[in-house]
Design a protein around this motif. Structure first.
Motif, PDB file in Angstrom:
ATOM      1  N   VAL B 330       0.842  -1.202   0.000  1.00  6.61           N
ATOM      2  CA  VAL B 330       0.000   0.000   0.000  1.00  6.61           C
ATOM      3  C   VAL B 330       0.875   1.248   0.000  1.00  6.61           C
ATOM      4  N   ARG B 331       1.946   1.233   0.770  1.00  6.97           N
ATOM      5  CA  ARG B 331       2.820   2.410   0.831  1.00  6.97           C
ATOM      6  C   ARG B 331       3.784   2.473  -0.347  1.00  6.97           C
ATOM      7  N   GLY B 332       3.780   1.456  -1.166  1.00  3.40           N
ATOM      8  CA  GLY B 332       4.654   1.441  -2.338  1.00  3.40           C
ATOM      9  C   GLY B 332       6.125   1.365  -1.979  1.00  3.40           C
ATOM     10  N   GLU B 333       6.449   0.660  -0.910  1.00  3.64           N
ATOM     11  CA  GLU B 333       7.849   0.627  -0.462  1.00  3.64           C
ATOM     12  C   GLU B 333       8.672  -0.467  -1.122  1.00  3.64           C
ATOM     13  N   VAL B 334       8.019  -1.544  -1.520  1.00  2.00           N
ATOM     14  CA  VAL B 334       8.793  -2.616  -2.153  1.00  2.00           C
ATOM     15  C   VAL B 334       8.856  -2.383  -3.659  1.00  2.00           C
ATOM     16  N   ASP B 335       9.988  -2.763  -4.253  1.00  2.00           N
ATOM     17  CA  ASP B 335      10.168  -2.446  -5.676  1.00  2.00           C
ATOM     18  C   ASP B 335      10.176  -3.681  -6.564  1.00  2.00           C
ATOM     19  N   ALA B 336       9.856  -4.841  -5.998  1.00  2.00           N
ATOM     20  CA  ALA B 336       9.700  -6.056  -6.800  1.00  2.00           C
ATOM     21  C   ALA B 336       9.064  -7.107  -5.897  1.00  2.00           C
ATOM     22  N   ALA B 337       8.507  -8.134  -6.524  1.00  2.00           N
ATOM     23  CA  ALA B 337       7.886  -9.178  -5.700  1.00  2.00           C
ATOM     24  C   ALA B 337       8.039 -10.541  -6.343  1.00  2.00           C
ATOM     25  N   LEU B 338       8.241 -11.533  -5.461  1.00  2.00           N
ATOM     26  CA  LEU B 338       8.157 -12.930  -5.877  1.00  2.00           C
ATOM     27  C   LEU B 338       6.990 -13.520  -5.098  1.00  2.00           C
ATOM     28  N   VAL B 339       6.008 -14.029  -5.812  1.00  2.00           N
ATOM     29  CA  VAL B 339       4.838 -14.598  -5.156  1.00  2.00           C
ATOM     30  C   VAL B 339       4.847 -16.103  -5.377  1.00  2.00           C
ATOM     31  N   VAL B 340       4.846 -16.838  -4.277  1.00  2.00           N
ATOM     32  CA  VAL B 340       4.928 -18.295  -4.365  1.00  2.00           C
ATOM     33  C   VAL B 340       3.683 -18.933  -3.755  1.00  2.00           C
ATOM     34  N   ALA B 341       2.976 -19.712  -4.550  1.00  2.00           N
ATOM     35  CA  ALA B 341       1.842 -20.504  -4.057  1.00  2.00           C
ATOM     36  C   ALA B 341       0.821 -19.657  -3.318  1.00  2.00           C
ATOM     37  N   SER B 342       0.456 -18.540  -3.893  1.00  2.00           N
ATOM     38  CA  SER B 342      -0.520 -17.675  -3.235  1.00  2.00           C
ATOM     39  C   SER B 342      -1.058 -16.686  -4.256  1.00  2.00           C
ATOM     40  N   ASP B 343      -2.159 -16.045  -3.918  1.00  2.00           N
ATOM     41  CA  ASP B 343      -2.795 -15.148  -4.882  1.00  2.00           C
ATOM     42  C   ASP B 343      -3.170 -13.809  -4.246  1.00  2.00           C
ATOM     43  N   PRO B 344      -2.176 -12.984  -3.936  1.00  2.00           N
ATOM     44  CA  PRO B 344      -2.485 -11.718  -3.257  1.00  2.00           C
ATOM     45  C   PRO B 344      -3.387 -10.804  -4.090  1.00  2.00           C
ATOM     46  N   ALA B 345      -3.321 -10.891  -5.426  1.00  2.00           N
ATOM     47  CA  ALA B 345      -4.158 -10.005  -6.238  1.00  2.00           C
ATOM     48  C   ALA B 345      -5.644 -10.247  -5.967  1.00  2.00           C
ATOM     49  N   SER B 346      -5.981 -11.460  -5.537  1.00  2.00           N
ATOM     50  CA  SER B 346      -7.385 -11.753  -5.230  1.00  2.00           C
ATOM     51  C   SER B 346      -7.761 -11.398  -3.798  1.00  2.00           C
ATOM     52  N   HIS B 347      -6.783 -11.281  -2.914  1.00  2.00           N
ATOM     53  CA  HIS B 347      -7.114 -11.190  -1.485  1.00  2.00           C
ATOM     54  C   HIS B 347      -6.628  -9.941  -0.772  1.00  2.00           C
ATOM     55  N   MET B 348      -5.756  -9.180  -1.401  1.00  2.00           N
ATOM     56  CA  MET B 348      -5.195  -8.001  -0.710  1.00  2.00           C
ATOM     57  C   MET B 348      -6.055  -6.783  -0.993  1.00  2.00           C
ATOM     58  N   PRO B 349      -5.908  -5.713  -0.229  1.00  2.00           N
ATOM     59  CA  PRO B 349      -6.641  -4.480  -0.503  1.00  2.00           C
ATOM     60  C   PRO B 349      -6.300  -3.944  -1.895  1.00  2.00           C
ATOM     61  N   TRP B 350      -7.258  -3.211  -2.461  1.00  2.00           N
ATOM     62  CA  TRP B 350      -7.112  -2.721  -3.825  1.00  2.00           C
ATOM     63  C   TRP B 350      -5.842  -1.876  -3.971  1.00  2.00           C
ATOM     64  N   ALA B 351      -5.587  -1.012  -2.991  1.00  2.00           N
ATOM     65  CA  ALA B 351      -4.414  -0.125  -3.090  1.00  2.00           C
ATOM     66  C   ALA B 351      -3.124  -0.939  -3.150  1.00  2.00           C
ATOM     67  N   ALA B 352      -3.108  -2.071  -2.449  1.00  2.00           N
ATOM     68  CA  ALA B 352      -1.923  -2.929  -2.465  1.00  2.00           C
ATOM     69  C   ALA B 352      -1.776  -3.604  -3.821  1.00  2.00           C
ATOM     70  N   VAL B 353      -2.896  -4.096  -4.346  1.00  2.00           N
ATOM     71  CA  VAL B 353      -2.857  -4.793  -5.636  1.00  2.00           C
ATOM     72  C   VAL B 353      -2.434  -3.836  -6.739  1.00  2.00           C
ATOM     73  N   LYS B 354      -2.932  -2.590  -6.665  1.00  2.00           N
ATOM     74  CA  LYS B 354      -2.585  -1.579  -7.671  1.00  2.00           C
ATOM     75  C   LYS B 354      -1.059  -1.363  -7.700  1.00  2.00           C
ATOM     76  N   ASN B 355      -0.469  -1.253  -6.546  1.00  2.13           N
ATOM     77  CA  ASN B 355       0.986  -1.071  -6.502  1.00  2.13           C
ATOM     78  C   ASN B 355       1.734  -2.332  -6.915  1.00  2.13           C
ATOM     79  N   LEU B 356       1.154  -3.489  -6.599  1.00  2.00           N
ATOM     80  CA  LEU B 356       1.772  -4.742  -7.023  1.00  2.00           C
ATOM     81  C   LEU B 356       1.838  -4.803  -8.553  1.00  2.00           C
ATOM     82  N   ALA B 357       0.791  -4.270  -9.188  1.00  2.43           N
ATOM     83  CA  ALA B 357       0.756  -4.281 -10.658  1.00  2.43           C
ATOM     84  C   ALA B 357       1.812  -3.361 -11.254  1.00  2.43           C
TER      85      ALA B 357
END
Lengths: 560, 433
Positions: B330-357
């Motif tokens: 949400v705060r946009g602090e991380v600059d890359a992500a590795l997602v393993v065996a999980s689906d944060p885009a379906s379960h995290m708050p919209w603001a978090a998913v937007k930054n993940l994208a």
């Protein structure tokens, strides 16, 4: 690979070497007669050399240790370890993470450490953690003293079948020895109760702690296990409990053999006189007197060290009592069919007379038991203090002056209720080598550990201290410092600590014992258990068994 | 046809281990003893599945070789200053261990799905401890079972038949030997089978728990109802709690994720702790994913903390709110992500998913998740417990080992191998740099 540790001043009591200047030759992980001129040479001139340390009781891995880690973020914050080119990161203090546990033990010159309390159902967890502890050789003791299936066999008087069951279990979960915690008391704790004496009946089972201890002692002998029953008796941590402790040792006196048949652990917690906390006194000398008169017993100290600790035992009712006493946070973790466990953080204060008396009990035991081969140095890590405090304890054992410094600062009431100030004995370096490696290795039945004779595992510690010049009685601070940070540590012939830093962190072995029992008796025990397994456990028989290849580096030891 | 017995179920935190799976020509043709949810997972695990490594190109995806995909994932992590490595609850402990080593190597943050689930319960334990026990304790001893903010009949379907209401234990042989209580904001399938159902106002769990603590201590109420529950009912439940021989409280997301979060759990723990002065009482969270417990346990023993572990200082740090995945995104602090065996885009708050994208993302997952659709690279993996074996921890901390009984599609490696590959590549990239 060859290695020559040259000109060290060696203490190797199992081979009768007491401070002689000599070389230790190492090839392919073992101590050998001699090595070629191409061997790497470690110049240990004027430095003290001992076999790698062997700890027979330290809570380093498994379900309750991890519960302790979860409960102590405030403890971790104080003591972080950053990643280096040779080490992983972690946290230290009283419940260190696994990598830090391995490194810190190795830096003190310890190379073998046994985890003393594992519920069988959670043994896979224990092995998972043990596999992750670098450098050290390890093993774990499964908990049998309150196991419902065992209690049912004993109630029915079927000791042969009980022995088959214990043998099967030890092999199934890759355990090393029979551990007993508060026999019968933990079964009572299932209903919120406890059992407060050796002859009090266990609710619903109609047997007594005495019968449990005696039966398991017989079974341990029948199976020829390398280490005797490892016992945390009833009434731990209660004023007046020293009588129970002595009765417990005495209840297997008639089963005595060539070596001790019962090991009482962290006896500091079991050596209190008085009727309540106000009248509490130290009875370490009383217990020591019993041990001196009876060869069938060995003990370890559970020496208290002032400061931060995390108490964790399978003794659920004791931990609940400690929670009520302190109001600190409390975790209880019961395991179906088998046992309980509890965790409560604790801070031992020098100004608190109960804590101060506890401090004297362990030292009284160490100083008053005459045979160092039957009393071992532990702090019951992290119960009475973290293992990193061992050098402090060694200094107290070696120097009356070091003890007096603390004695002069504890409450007068505690001093008066202890015999410690009258004990003049000071341990020699050789005796320290016995209580920290040679004696423990012998008690565990590890023939290749705790000594440096030809054929021994090449686990060696070189400490930055010249024992011919330093008088430990006066210069105890130098002793403490030296035992806290070895210059070189060799594990299986590999230099793991160099100039006091971790050089490399290879994977150690995990020992497990194959009990001495006829195969058809074992098969029958397995068939009996399989038939009724679902009545007791919530996992399937086949999924319960831990195959040897589930362990990263298993090493089987055949009993007998 | 081969019938594999004693198969572990890699669906929910119950990890039932008595399943029978029929396999014919490397195809799962039947499942016995599993619940409806798990049956679907087993039967359809080999379908509806894209087994190709994919990489983003021209507004879409193109198929690439596995090696190229692994290279890309490694580059994303090696070039990041502060990456997030997230997920871990639907894979093996062996994979989680490599994930921790990888996070340490890149100085990122490791977080698992407990962060948006039962993590607050773990925070409560850090504050006050926890009286708990294994599931078999409930089965053998409990004469009072409380389900609070959970609906096992639909979410942990075999929980009541294996461990609580409808099971035979050493000291409890039938349903009438036990009382079942449900506390929830609505009637559920579970509440229909209960002896007592308390319908509570949404978000008022803390109030009701505090009221129960009062009632257990015999304190008087000056009000008619608390949290929408009449005082008589509260006193009735308190009486049941105090007079039982062995009670066990199971709680779900209804308790962890309603407004007071970790304070709810701390209140529940305090209630159970108080009850132990009068009788025997334990509690256990109804963990969701089959190995979310393992994700917490492995992180604990390797780093000292159960989730939200930050390695940016070179050593593990834990401060949820600061180092937890949703907050970092949400705060946009991380600059890359590795997602393993999980689906944060379906379960995290919209603001978090937007930054993940908006940041480079690599995904390792057997299925094509919503998160993989916004990823830069997607690496397929094999299913733990079906196509490879690994260690998992049941909701009560009992460790078990799953087994392989069918071959994964080509290109689909166990995620432990995928991660080892990435770790190896990251190390070589860093050496070159």
């Amino acid at each position: 690979m060859e290695l020559l540790i040259k000109n060290g001043i060696v203490f190797d009591p199992l081979n009768g070497i007491d401070g002689q200047k000599m070389d230790i030759a190492i090839r392919d992980g073992k101590v050998v007669e001699s090595v070629s001129s191409g061997a790497r040479v470690i110049d240990a001139s004027n430095l003290m050399v001992m076999p790698g340390g062997v700890d027979l009781h330290s809570h380093i891995a498994g379900s309750k240790v991890n519960a302790g880690r979860l409960m102590r973020p405030e403890d971790h914050f104080r003591d972080p370890e950053a990643k280096t080119p040779t080490t992983r990161s972690g946290v230290g203090s009283t419940v260190p993470s696994v990598f830090t546990t391995g490194y810190r033990y190795a830096k003190m010159g310890y190379t073998t450490v046994f985890e003393p309390a594992t519920p069988m159902l959670k043994a896979r967890h224990t092995h998972d953690e043990l596999d992750d502890i670098p450098i050290l050789d390890k093993a774990c003791f499964p908990l049998f003293g309150n196991d419902v299936i065992l209690l049912e066999y004993l109630k029915a008087g079927r000791i042969e079948e009980a022995a088959g069951y214990v043998a099967w279990m030890l092999e199934a979960v890759k355990g090393y020895a029979i551990k007993i915690v508060n026999p019968g008391g933990l079964e009572a704790w299932n209903w919120g109760g406890n059992v407060l004496g050796l002859d009090e009946e266990v609710p619903n089972f109609g047997i007594t702690p005495r019968e449990i201890v005696r039966s398991l002692c017989k079974i341990s002998k029948m199976l020829n296990l390398p280490h005797p029953i490892h016992l945390h008796p009833n009434n731990l941590g209660r004023p007046g409990n020293y009588e129970t402790t002595i009765e417990t040792m005495d209840c297997v006196r008639d089963l005595a053999g060539e070596k001790p048949v019962i090991h009482l652990t962290h006896v500091q917690f079991e050596g209190y006189g008085g009727r309540d906390w106000l009248s509490m006194s130290s009875e370490g000398v009383e217990i020591a007197n019993y041990v001196n008169r009876h060869g069938h017993v060995s003990i370890d100290l559970g020496q208290l060290v002032f400061g931060n600790a995390t108490t964790m035992t399978a003794d659920g009712p004791f931990q609940f009592q400690l929670y009520q006493l302190t109001g600190n946070k409390w975790t209880n973790s019961d395991v179906e069919v088998e046992t309980s466990a509890g965790v409560v953080p604790y801070f031992y204060k020098r100004s608190n007379y109960v804590n101060a008396i506890q401090w004297t009990v362990g030292l009284e035991l160490a100083l008053a038991v005459r045979d160092p081969w039957r009393v071992f140095l532990t702090t019951d890590h992290p119960n009475a203090g973290p293992f990193t405090a061992y050098p402090k304890v060694i200094a107290w054992l070696m120097s009356r002056k070091a003890r007096e410094r603390v004695l002069s600062k504890i409450p007068r009431m505690a001093r008066k209720r202890s015999n410690l100030s009258s004990l003049d004995r000071e341990y020699s370096f050789s005796e320290i080598a016995v209580v920290t490696r040679a004696g423990t290795a012998r008690s565990l039945g590890l023939k290749n550990k705790g000594h440096l004779g030809v054929g021994a595992d090449a686990d060696v510690a070189v400490y930055p201290l010249n024992p011919r010049e330093v008088d430990p009685s006066k210069d105890y601070k130098k002793v403490r410092k030296a035992f806290g940070n070895a210059v070189w540590v060799v594990k299986e012939g590999q230099v793991v600590v160099e100039k006091g830093e971790i050089k490399t962190a290879p994977r150690g072995k995990t020992f497990w014992v194959k009990p001495d029992i006829e195969e058809d008796v074992l098969r029958l025990a397995a068939a009996n258990l399989k038939a009724k397994f679902r009545e007791y456990y919530t996992v399937e028989f086949d999924n319960f068994i831990i195959p040897e290849d589930a362990l990263a580096r298993p090493q089987v030891l055949k009993a007998g | 046809m081969v019938v594999v017995k004693n198969v572990l179920c890699s669906f929910c935190g119950c990890v039932c281990d008595d399943l029978e799976v029929s396999v014919e020509d490397n195809k799962i043709t039947g499942v016995k003893y599993a619940c409806a949810l798990a049956t679907e997972k087993f039967l359809h695990s080999q379908e509806e599945r894209n087994p190709d490594p994919l990489m983003r190109a021209d507004g879409g995806f193109r198929k690439v070789g596995l090696e190229e995909a692994l290279d890309k994932a490694a580059r994303i992590l090696a070039e990041a200053k502060y990456p997030l490595l997230y997920g871990w609850s639907n894979t093996s402990c062996e994979a989680i261990k490599v994930g921790i080593e990888l996070t340490e190597e890149v100085g990122g943050v490791l977080d698992n799905t407990a962060t948006v689930c039962h993590g607050v319960g773990l925070e409560a334990i850090q504050d006050v401890g926890e009286p708990t026990g294994t599931l078999g304790k409930a089965r053998h001893r409990a004469d009072l079972i409380i389900y609070w903010g959970c609906n096992p009949s639909q979410a942990h379907i075999r929980h009541t038949t294996r461990y609580t209401a409808f099971t035979k234990g050493l000291f409890r042989s039938q349903r009438k030997d036990r009382k079942i209580v449900v506390v929830d904001v609505r009637k559920t399938v579970t509440s229909k089978t209960a002896d007592l159902f308390l319908q509570i106002d949404p978000g008022k769990d803390y109030e009701l728990l505090s009221a129960l603590r009062m009632a257990v201590r015999d304190m008087e109420f000056e009000t008619e109802a608390v949290a929408g529950v009449p005082v008589e009912k509260i006193e009735e439940l308190a009486e049941m709690m105090v007079s039982c021989e062995f009670g066990m409280l199971f709680f779900g997301l209804g308790l962890t994720q309603s407004s007071a979060k970790n304070e709810n759990i701390a209140a529940a723990i305090s209630l159970v702790r108080d009850l132990n002065l009068k009788t025997k009482f334990l509690m256990l969270p109804m963990r969701g994913h089959y190995n979310v417990t393992g994700a917490n346990k492995v992180a604990l023993w390797q780093t000292g903390y159960p989730f939200a572990v930050d390695f940016s200082h070179g050593y593990p740090r834990f401060n949820p709110g600061e180092t937890s995945a949703a907050d970092l995104l949400v705060r946009g602090e991380v600059d890359a992500a590795l997602v393993v065996a999980s689906d944060p885009a379906s379960h995290m708050p919209w603001a978090a998913v937007k930054n993940l994208a908006n940041i480079p993302v690599a995904v390792v997952d057997p299925t094509l998740t919503a998160t993989s659709l916004l990823a830069d690279v997607r690496i397929p993996a094999a299913f733990n417990g079906i196509e490879y074996g690994g260690t998992v921890y049941r909701m009560d901390g009992v460790a078990l080992k799953t087994r392989k009984f069918v071959e994964p599609p080509p290109n689909c490696l166990p995620d432990v191998e995928v991660l080892e590959n990435i770790l190896h590549k990251v190390r070589s990239l860093k050496e070159v740099a």
